[in-house]
Design a protein around this motif. Structure first.
Motif, PDB file in Angstrom:
ATOM      1  N   MET A   1       0.847  -1.186   0.000  1.00 32.94           N
ATOM      2  CA  MET A   1       0.000   0.000   0.000  1.00 32.94           C
ATOM      3  C   MET A   1       0.885   1.238   0.000  1.00 32.94           C
ATOM      4  O   MET A   1       1.813   1.348   0.793  1.00 32.94           O
ATOM      5  N   ASN A   2       0.615   2.148  -0.911  1.00 37.16           N
ATOM      6  CA  ASN A   2       1.312   3.427  -0.948  1.00 37.16           C
ATOM      7  C   ASN A   2       0.599   4.385  -0.012  1.00 37.16           C
ATOM      8  O   ASN A   2      -0.531   4.776  -0.279  1.00 37.16           O
ATOM      9  N   LEU A   3       1.252   4.777   1.094  1.00 33.34           N
ATOM     10  CA  LEU A   3       0.642   5.662   2.080  1.00 33.34           C
ATOM     11  C   LEU A   3       1.563   6.855   2.288  1.00 33.34           C
ATOM     12  O   LEU A   3       2.729   6.686   2.648  1.00 33.34           O
ATOM     13  N   ILE A   4       1.037   8.045   2.042  1.00 28.75           N
ATOM     14  CA  ILE A   4       1.809   9.269   2.186  1.00 28.75           C
ATOM     15  C   ILE A   4       1.244  10.069   3.354  1.00 28.75           C
ATOM     16  O   ILE A   4       0.034  10.282   3.449  1.00 28.75           O
ATOM     17  N   LYS A   5       2.129  10.547   4.229  1.00 26.51           N
ATOM     18  CA  LYS A   5       1.723  11.364   5.370  1.00 26.51           C
ATOM     19  C   LYS A   5       1.649  12.827   4.948  1.00 26.51           C
ATOM     20  O   LYS A   5       2.570  13.341   4.318  1.00 26.51           O
ATOM     21  N   VAL A   6       0.528  13.473   5.296  1.00 26.75           N
ATOM     22  CA  VAL A   6       0.302  14.882   4.954  1.00 26.75           C
ATOM     23  C   VAL A   6      -0.360  15.585   6.136  1.00 26.75           C
ATOM     24  O   VAL A   6      -0.909  14.936   7.018  1.00 26.75           O
ATOM     25  N   THR A   7      -0.327  16.918   6.145  1.00 23.91           N
ATOM     26  CA  THR A   7      -0.978  17.674   7.214  1.00 23.91           C
ATOM     27  C   THR A   7      -2.387  18.113   6.836  1.00 23.91           C
ATOM     28  O   THR A   7      -3.164  18.519   7.691  1.00 23.91           O
ATOM     29  N   SER A   8      -2.715  18.055   5.548  1.00 26.41           N
ATOM     30  CA  SER A   8      -4.070  18.378   5.076  1.00 26.41           C
ATOM     31  C   SER A   8      -4.300  17.692   3.731  1.00 26.41           C
ATOM     32  O   SER A   8      -3.361  17.182   3.113  1.00 26.41           O
ATOM     33  N   LYS A   9      -5.545  17.707   3.267  1.00 24.88           N
ATOM     34  CA  LYS A   9      -5.889  17.051   2.003  1.00 24.88           C
ATOM     35  C   LYS A   9      -5.121  17.706   0.850  1.00 24.88           C
ATOM     36  O   LYS A   9      -5.200  18.914   0.655  1.00 24.88           O
ATOM     37  N   PRO A  10      -4.380  16.903   0.089  1.00 21.79           N
ATOM     38  CA  PRO A  10      -3.644  17.468  -1.046  1.00 21.79           C
ATOM     39  C   PRO A  10      -4.581  17.915  -2.169  1.00 21.79           C
ATOM     40  O   PRO A  10      -5.589  17.267  -2.433  1.00 21.79           O
ATOM     41  N   TYR A  65      -3.494   8.749   1.451  1.00 18.98           N
ATOM     42  CA  TYR A  65      -2.901   9.789   2.288  1.00 18.98           C
ATOM     43  C   TYR A  65      -3.468   9.689   3.696  1.00 18.98           C
ATOM     44  O   TYR A  65      -4.665   9.479   3.876  1.00 18.98           O
ATOM     45  N   ILE A  66      -2.592   9.902   4.673  1.00 21.04           N
ATOM     46  CA  ILE A  66      -3.031   9.904   6.060  1.00 21.04           C
ATOM     47  C   ILE A  66      -2.649  11.248   6.674  1.00 21.04           C
ATOM     48  O   ILE A  66      -1.561  11.763   6.426  1.00 21.04           O
ATOM     49  N   LYS A  67      -3.578  11.813   7.439  1.00 16.98           N
ATOM     50  CA  LYS A  67      -3.330  13.109   8.072  1.00 16.98           C
ATOM     51  C   LYS A  67      -2.519  12.905   9.341  1.00 16.98           C
ATOM     52  O   LYS A  67      -2.884  12.087  10.191  1.00 16.98           O
ATOM     53  N   VAL A  68      -1.428  13.644   9.451  1.00 18.76           N
ATOM     54  CA  VAL A  68      -0.596  13.623  10.654  1.00 18.76           C
ATOM     55  C   VAL A  68      -0.693  14.979  11.339  1.00 18.76           C
ATOM     56  O   VAL A  68      -0.961  15.985  10.691  1.00 18.76           O
ATOM     57  N   LYS A  69      -0.492  14.971  12.607  1.00 18.21           N
ATOM     58  CA  LYS A  69      -0.599  16.220  13.375  1.00 18.21           C
ATOM     59  C   LYS A  69       0.727  16.911  13.485  1.00 18.21           C
ATOM     60  O   LYS A  69       1.754  16.435  13.335  1.00 18.21           O
TER      61      LYS A  69
END
Length: 69
Positions: A1-10, A65-69
């Motif tokens: 699974m390709n999972l990218i960490k982001v702070t908000s929806k790209p 994508y997963i939202k990180v704090k």
């Protein structure tokens, strides 16, 4: 699974560059959710959600994508 960490929806997918990143819906989908799925405006994520469950996905290349704090 390709999972990218982001702070908000790209706005654009980090992998393919398309503007096809949509919300992942967890739980029992409604009739409206199935309509959005057909229009590729939503992805169905299943009934189980954990802290590692992605928040958004690209409908073109399937990167998540997963939202990180």
């Amino acid at each position: 699974m390709n999972l990218i960490k982001v702070t908000s929806k790209p706005r654009k997918c980090h992998k393919c560059g398309k503007t096809t990143v949509v919300k992942i819906l967890y739980g029992m989908p409604t009739e409206e959710a199935f309509k959005l799925l057909e229009q590729e405006k939503l992805v169905i994520g299943g009934c189980c959600i954990t802290e590692k469950s992605p928040d958004w996905a690209c409908t073109n290349c399937k990167v998540e994508y997963i939202k990180v704090k």
